[in-house]
Design an enzyme around this catalytic site. Structure first.
Site, PDB file in Angstrom:
ATOM      1  N   GLU A 226       0.849  -1.192   0.000  1.00  0.00           N
ATOM      2  CA  GLU A 226       0.000   0.000   0.000  1.00  0.00           C
ATOM      3  C   GLU A 226       0.886   1.244   0.000  1.00  0.00           C
ATOM      4  OE1 GLU A 226      -3.235   0.000   2.861  1.00  0.00           O
ATOM      5  OE2 GLU A 226      -3.474   2.170   2.740  1.00  0.00           O
ATOM      6  N   ARG A 304      -7.430   2.880  13.328  1.00  0.00           N
ATOM      7  CA  ARG A 304      -8.290   1.705  13.179  1.00  0.00           C
ATOM      8  C   ARG A 304      -8.233   0.810  14.424  1.00  0.00           C
ATOM      9  NH1 ARG A 304     -11.559  -0.609   9.164  1.00  0.00           N
ATOM     10  NH2 ARG A 304     -11.161   0.861   7.499  1.00  0.00           N
ATOM     11  N   GLU A 706     -10.602  -8.097   4.253  1.00  0.00           N
ATOM     12  CA  GLU A 706      -9.908  -8.108   5.536  1.00  0.00           C
ATOM     13  C   GLU A 706     -10.662  -8.739   6.708  1.00  0.00           C
ATOM     14  OE1 GLU A 706      -9.341  -3.766   4.962  1.00  0.00           O
ATOM     15  OE2 GLU A 706      -7.410  -4.150   5.896  1.00  0.00           O
TER      16      GLU A 706
HETATM   17  N1  MTE Z   1      -6.208 -11.614  -1.256  1.00  0.00           N
HETATM   18  C1  MTE Z   1      -5.136 -12.028  -1.977  1.00  0.00           C
HETATM   19  N2  MTE Z   1      -5.206 -13.195  -2.641  1.00  0.00           N
HETATM   20  N3  MTE Z   1      -3.999 -11.270  -2.036  1.00  0.00           N
HETATM   21  C2  MTE Z   1      -3.879 -10.086  -1.354  1.00  0.00           C
HETATM   22  O1  MTE Z   1      -2.835  -9.430  -1.429  1.00  0.00           O
HETATM   23  N4  MTE Z   1      -4.967  -8.458   0.153  1.00  0.00           N
HETATM   24  C3  MTE Z   1      -5.984  -8.299   1.178  1.00  0.00           C
HETATM   25  C4  MTE Z   1      -7.353  -8.750   0.681  1.00  0.00           C
HETATM   26  N5  MTE Z   1      -7.264 -10.039   0.100  1.00  0.00           N
HETATM   27  C5  MTE Z   1      -4.999  -9.644  -0.573  1.00  0.00           C
HETATM   28  C6  MTE Z   1      -6.167 -10.453  -0.583  1.00  0.00           C
HETATM   29  C7  MTE Z   1      -6.103  -6.921   1.658  1.00  0.00           C
HETATM   30  S1  MTE Z   1      -5.017  -6.377   2.835  1.00  0.00           S
HETATM   31  C8  MTE Z   1      -7.083  -6.082   1.205  1.00  0.00           C
HETATM   32  S2  MTE Z   1      -7.253  -4.527   1.815  1.00  0.00           S
HETATM   33  C9  MTE Z   1      -8.036  -6.509   0.164  1.00  0.00           C
HETATM   34  O2  MTE Z   1      -7.784  -7.826  -0.302  1.00  0.00           O
HETATM   35  C10 MTE Z   1      -7.950  -5.533  -0.999  1.00  0.00           C
HETATM   36  O3  MTE Z   1      -8.751  -5.893  -2.050  1.00  0.00           O
HETATM   37  P1  MTE Z   1     -10.311  -5.500  -2.119  1.00  0.00           P
HETATM   38  O4  MTE Z   1     -10.435  -4.133  -1.598  1.00  0.00           O
HETATM   39  O5  MTE Z   1     -10.595  -5.646  -3.543  1.00  0.00           O
HETATM   40  O6  MTE Z   1     -10.995  -6.516  -1.254  1.00  0.00           O
HETATM   41  N1  LUZ Z   2      -5.638   2.077   4.441  1.00  0.00           N
HETATM   42  C1  LUZ Z   2      -5.927   3.353   4.708  1.00  0.00           C
HETATM   43  C2  LUZ Z   2      -6.360   1.086   4.977  1.00  0.00           C
HETATM   44  O1  LUZ Z   2      -5.227   4.228   4.212  1.00  0.00           O
HETATM   45  N2  LUZ Z   2      -6.967   3.653   5.495  1.00  0.00           N
HETATM   46  C3  LUZ Z   2      -7.750   2.725   6.064  1.00  0.00           C
HETATM   47  O2  LUZ Z   2      -8.698   3.039   6.773  1.00  0.00           O
HETATM   48  C4  LUZ Z   2      -7.430   1.369   5.814  1.00  0.00           C
HETATM   49  N3  LUZ Z   2      -8.135   0.378   6.361  1.00  0.00           N
HETATM   50  C5  LUZ Z   2      -7.805  -0.863   6.112  1.00  0.00           C
HETATM   51  C6  LUZ Z   2      -6.736  -1.145   5.296  1.00  0.00           C
HETATM   52  N4  LUZ Z   2      -6.025  -0.177   4.725  1.00  0.00           N
HETATM   53 MO1  MOS Z   3      -5.198  -3.949   2.948  1.00  0.00          MO
HETATM   54  S1  MOS Z   3      -4.165  -3.806   4.730  1.00  0.00           S
HETATM   55  O1  MOS Z   3      -6.104  -2.520   3.249  1.00  0.00           O
HETATM   56  O2  MOS Z   3      -4.042  -3.428   1.881  1.00  0.00           O
END
Ligand code: MTE
Ligand code: LUZ
Ligand code: MOS
Length: 755
Positions: A226, A304, A706
């Site tokens: 991120e 958070r 998540e």
């Molecule tokens: N699933 C896979 N296979 N790989 C990933 O890197 N990241 C997770 C989740 N699932 C991830 C995953 C995280 S930290 C987040 S925030 C969400 O996917 C992001 O994708 P979305 O917002 O489309 O759910």
């Molecule tokens: N990233 C962010 C995040 O910038 N703000 C959020 O609230 C958050 N929450 C979950 C995962 N990534």
């Molecule tokens: Mo997920 S920790 O919001 O990339």
């Protein structure tokens, strides 16, 4: 619908960063980094390194034309250290050579002279020395001070949770090359192409319009990309700017583990007060977040932790304070759950503590205090569509909790050296970036003149299946078949100013923008069809690529309609923007409506501990999860399974260790263990809760990325139960992960009667 990437993944044809064919003359970079956790550079001598075969350039802070700065929230982190050194693995210079091996070999010849200072590696020690990233934040509701006197039971304790290595299969990396006129294109394995574009522009001292960032997909991000994908992309681009040659920078696993931050370790104190009938009347906690050496995303993650510090419980009086503590470790960063899991672990530890003292199962307290619709959370938002009680009832009945409890009891009475334990873990997780302005997204849709469709959004595919869901949105709105639709790479020139794909909002935000764009195009197409049939656009519908008039199929199909619309000079391209309505937050009073909605769920975990060895097996995890109206159950169940196992890894076996000098001791895959096929639960059963979903979720399909990670917290407390069944006197203070060693020490703790 299957994940659209499944075939190319399985046949090895999916393209990741390292699969992009390199251009002629591509150079390779290796990062030279700080060997000490705290101190400063006295001198640095590149001469020997520069004389090594193949070396083209060694870039340091001196080569930066713009700002030597990568801090996202606060400008407190240099790209390349100038003098001060704050953590082991902090980048100092970038060696660029003809081959990767030459770059690595030359890196070893750099001579660094430094002065070393004592490192701080512990969060509490940092706080005691007033080494903070920012002032502490406190969430308040009611009046805890006054509430203690009404409590029949009060318990105080400490809870620690450790960090977690992301271990995405694809390490961090970027490939940058010059275009004409000083423009640069960057392929980056990032969750945030805009952050890469923006930071590169700042460091290189050029406008963002000179930088194009393109992302096909990531081999996993989990939050680790991120913010922390950015520096490597900037370094590669800096190499391009200096040399006018393509530069590829991919970290090997050891560099990646050493140089990048992880989930934040937290060390917390709690105090919980209950009434005689087990209502939680008051909860206080102080959390110490180990932020590492720079802010990175720590302030938002700290937030958070506060938002989720009461997890799924209604507590009339709460006061929770959190400190972001600056230490000499790599800056810790986003990791699935983003501080939420750490916050929830504290309250769950407090509940387990209370239950142990009261000699009752923890679930009796949990159940008594579950959130219901209308309950106000400490940050002011009220629970809507609160289905936790229903989920609880559903799970208890479906899996017959009473008989599970009886069976475990019988087992434990008849076995000396094996003990079983179980736990329930409810989850309430808020969906939206907690920073309101980040909740926006855009989509660009082209309908080509042959009727096929190209889609661009700001979403990053990292294995979570967001591209498949986006394709489903377009297929559903247009009612055309999936093979007519293509998801383009994520590219900053097609969709700009994007938020990272994070906070589980990828499908919601980008899906909503996409839905809007598709609906706008659909309206135009209906007008065109209506005109040719001499009826109102409202009488037109499209079903499986056939045009219908008042519900009756016409002879016109989708391809013909597009052809006609094109000849009529109808605009077949649309760009839409979505911003989550309603949400707002005022940090000065810590109140507002930060989340579009909440995701709910409950996990029941059963474990068996081998009380001679300290080893354990997870017999089963049974989950009832609120998917809303899932648009893709296959993908969503996969997300729940993956997140659960990742959460279990964090809680049981993944043990990050730094020594007092801030050196990562668990820096390889032989010293850091993540769950494998032998350590996952023997059974995972997932049930969908009966939930209406919400209009804020795309097609009422709630975010899933998540929230399920936190079901893994249940495993910690199930193991705890089993250990206490063997050694009732073991007073284990919550200290995750519950490694086999800690289990063994708990089983034979000093106060064990057999000792
Ligand atoms: N699933 C896979 N296979 N790989 C990933 O890197 N990241 C997770 C989740 N699932 C991830 C995953 C995280 S930290 C987040 S925030 C969400 O996917 C992001 O994708 P979305 O917002 O489309 O759910
Ligand atoms: N990233 C962010 C995040 O910038 N703000 C959020 O609230 C958050 N929450 C979950 C995962 N990534
Ligand atoms: Mo997920 S920790 O919001 O990339």
């Amino acid at each position: 619908m299957k994940n659209i990437d499944s075939k190319s993944h399985v046949t090895g044809k999916s393209i990741y960063l390292d699969d992009i064919p390199t251009r002629q003359g591509t150079l390779y970079a290796a990062v030279f980094s700080s060997p000490i956790a705290h101190g400063w550079i006295e001198s640095i001598d590149f001469a020997q390194a520069f004389a090594m075969p193949g070396v083209v350039q060694i870039i340091s802070h001196k080569d930066i034309p713009g700002e030597n700065q990568i801090g996202g929230i606060f400008p407190d982190e240099e790209l390349l250290a100038k003098k001060e050194l704050h953590f082991q693995g902090q980048p100092i210079a970038v060696v660029i050579a003809d081959t990767e091996q030459q770059a690595f070999d030359a890196r070893k010849k750099i001579i660094l002279k430094f002065t070393e200072r004592k490192a701080i590696v512990d969060a509490r020690e940092a706080q005691a020395q007033n080494s903070l990233i920012m002032p502490p934040r406190t969430f308040r509701k009611g009046d805890t001070k006054n509430a203690w006197k009404d409590c029949t039971y009060i318990f105080e304790g400490r809870a620690k949770s450790n960090g977690q290595e992301h271990l995405y299969l694809e390490t961090q990396g970027a490939y940058a090359y010059p275009l004409e006129n000083g423009n640069i294109k960057i392929h980056s394995s990032t969750q945030s192409p805009t952050a890469v574009q923006r930071t590169t522009a700042q460091v290189l001292n050029i406008g963002m319009h000179h930088i194009e960032v393109d992302v096909q997909r990531l081999g996993g991000g989990f939050g680790g990309k991120e913010d922390q994908a950015t520096p490597w992309a900037v370094m590669a681009a800096l190499g391009v700017q200096v040399l006018n040659k393509p530069v590829k920078l991919v970290l090997n696993r050891i560099d990646d583990m050493r140089m990048t931050g992880k989930r934040h370790p937290y060390d917390s104190d709690y105090k919980i007060g209950l009434s005689k009938d087990l209502k939680i009347l008051a909860f206080e906690a102080t959390m110490y977040q180990n932020a590492g050496a720079a802010a990175d995303l720590s302030p938002a993650i700290l937030g958070r932790s506060l938002f989720h510090s009461t997890n799924s419980y209604f507590i009339p009086n709460t006061k929770v304070t959190a400190y972001s503590c600056k230490t000499n470790l790599p800056p810790n960063t986003a990791f699935r759950g983003f501080g939420g899991p750490q916050g929830m672990f504290v309250i769950e530890s407090a509940l387990a503590h209370a239950a142990r003292e009261l000699k009752i199962p923890t679930y009796k307290i949990q159940h008594k205090n579950l959130l219901k619709t209308g309950d106000e959370l400490p940050y002011g938002q009220k629970i809507e569509g609160g289905i936790l009680l229903q989920i609880w009832k559903n799970l208890v009945q479906k899996f017959d909790l009473q008989s599970i409890e009886n069976q475990i009891d019988t087992f434990n009475k008849s076995n000396t050296h094996f003990k079983k334990g179980f736990s329930l873990m409810p989850v309430t997780f808020g969906i939206s970036f907690t920073k309101t302005p980040m909740n926006q997204a855009r989509a660009l849709v082209h309908i080509y003149s042959d009727g096929s469709i190209g889609i661009s959004t700001g979403a990053i595919e990292m294995g979570q299946g967001v591209n498949t869901k986006l394709l489903q949105v377009a297929a559903q709105v247009f009612s055309v078949s999936a093979n007519k639709i293509k998801l383009e790479s994520t590219n900053t020139t097609r969709v700009a100013n994007t938020s990272p794909t994070a906070a589980s909002t990828g499908a919601d935000l980008n899906g909503k923008a996409l839905e809007m764009a598709c609906n706008a195009l659909l309206a135009r197409l209906k007008t065109s069809a209506g005109k040719s049939f001499g009826v109102s656009p409202d009488d037109i519908s499209i079903q499986d690529e056939i045009i219908y008039q008042n519900g009756i199929a016409t002879s016109m199909n989708w391809t013909q309609l597009i052809d006609q619309a094109f000849l009529e000079r109808v605009n077949l391209t649309e760009n839409a923007h979505y911003a989550t309505p309603v949400i707002h937050y005022d940090m000065s009073i810590e109140k507002g409506i930060p989340f579009a909605y909440h995701v709910y769920g409950l996990a029941l975990t059963e474990v068996t501990v081998d009380c001679l060895r300290g080893t354990y097996e997870i017999d089963t995890v049974k989950i009832v999860h609120d998917f809303g109206k899932s648009m893709n159950p296959t993908i969503d169940f996969g997300q729940v399974e993956g997140a659960l196992v990742q959460g279990i890894g964090w809680m049981t076996m993944e043990e990050i260790r730094y020594n007092d000098q801030g050196r990562l001791l668990s820096g390889t895959l032989s010293t850091y263990k993540i769950p494998d096929i032998y350590s996952v639960p023997k059974e995972i059963i997932i049930n969908a809760a009966q939930s209406e979903g919400t209009d804020f979720a795309i097609l009422k399909s709630k975010a899933v990325g998540e929230p399920p990670l936190m079901y893994g917290i249940g495993t910690y407390f199930a193991i705890n139960q089993a250990v206490m069944a063997f050694n009732p006197k073991a007073k284990l203070s919550a200290d995750a992960p519950f490694t086999v060693e800690k289990v063994l020490m708990g089983l034979y703790a000093a106060d064990h009667p057999d000792r």
